[in-house]
Design an enzyme around this catalytic site. Structure first.
Site, short mmCIF file in Angstrom:
data_model
loop_
_atom_site.label_atom_id
_atom_site.label_comp_id
_atom_site.label_asym_id
_atom_site.label_seq_id
_atom_site.Cartn_x
_atom_site.Cartn_y
_atom_site.Cartn_z
N HIS A 78 0.78 -1.16 0.23
CA HIS A 78 0.08 -0.05 0.09
C HIS A 78 0.75 1.17 0.03
O HIS A 78 1.99 1.16 0.18
CB HIS A 78 -0.90 0.24 1.30
CG HIS A 78 -1.99 -0.98 1.08
ND1 HIS A 78 -3.12 -1.06 2.08
CD2 HIS A 78 -2.34 -1.90 0.17
CE1 HIS A 78 -3.85 -2.06 1.63
NE2 HIS A 78 -3.52 -2.73 0.43
N GLU A 80 0.69 3.81 1.97
CA GLU A 80 1.12 4.30 3.16
C GLU A 80 2.44 3.54 3.58
O GLU A 80 3.62 4.24 3.96
CB GLU A 80 0.22 4.11 3.99
CG GLU A 80 -1.03 4.71 3.90
CD GLU A 80 -2.14 4.06 3.12
OE1 GLU A 80 -3.28 4.28 3.05
OE2 GLU A 80 -1.73 3.31 2.34
N CYS A 103 -6.01 1.36 5.59
CA CYS A 103 -6.60 0.11 5.98
C CYS A 103 -5.89 0.08 7.62
O CYS A 103 -4.97 0.68 7.89
CB CYS A 103 -6.33 -1.08 4.89
SG CYS A 103 -4.72 -1.66 5.08
N CYS A 106 -2.16 -0.78 7.47
CA CYS A 106 -1.42 0.41 7.28
C CYS A 106 -1.41 1.50 8.45
O CYS A 106 -0.30 2.07 8.93
CB CYS A 106 -1.74 1.29 6.16
SG CYS A 106 -1.21 0.34 4.39
#
Length: 158
Positions: A78, A80, A103, A106
């Site tokens: 992801h 992040e 999410c 993260c």
């Protein structure tokens, strides 16, 4: 001559960098970008969602079907996480700008890295189990959340 008054805000600038980063994502469905900024308003990390280094974009699936190993979910890193991994300095006290609310996985990384504020544009997964878990952890860790209103940046030629 006076200074120009129609310049963009810091929030628009940093979210703009996050959005620009999302354009690097090859995901056909969801492009996410992240920009981490320290207390001095310096960009210290950026990232977007994509496969790990060395994993071919043509070898791994981009779909999100019900067959876990034939979907993107076990493979994509992801935005992040990539921004945190790409950071050039310790992140204690910094702010992360993300185009999509993070999410729960993260959020764990965000908390552990020392980031103290999340500024986001979209929360399209609000109410899902991952989102509920993420917000519960963020509340416990006293991470500030700020939803940024949609904005438009216009480039005008003189």
């Amino acid at each position: 001559m006076k200074k120009r008054n129609n310049y963009i805000s810091w929030d628009e600038y940093f979210m703009g960098v996050a959005i620009l980063s999302s354009f690097r994502s090859k995901d056909p469905q969801t492009q996410v970008g992240a920009c981490i900024v320290n207390r001095q308003k310096r960009i210290v990390g950026i990232g977007y969602n994509g496969f790990p280094y060395g994993c071919s974009d043509d070898e791994y699936p981009w779909g999100n079907n019900n067959e876990f190993l034939n979907s993107k979910y076990p493979y994509v890193v992801h935005a992040e996480a990539n921004a945190i991994l790409n950071a050039s300095v310790p992140l204690e006290g910094s702010t992360i700008y993300v185009s999509l609310f993070p999410c729960h996985e993260c959020v764990k990384l965000i908390i552990q890295s020392g980031i103290k504020e999340i500024v986001y544009l979209s929360d399209k997964y609000d109410g899902t189990k991952s989102n509920i878990a993420a917000k519960k952890m963020l509340a416990s860790a006293n991470i500030k959340l700020r939803k940024m209103p949609a904005f438009k940046i216009e480039i005008k030629e003189d």
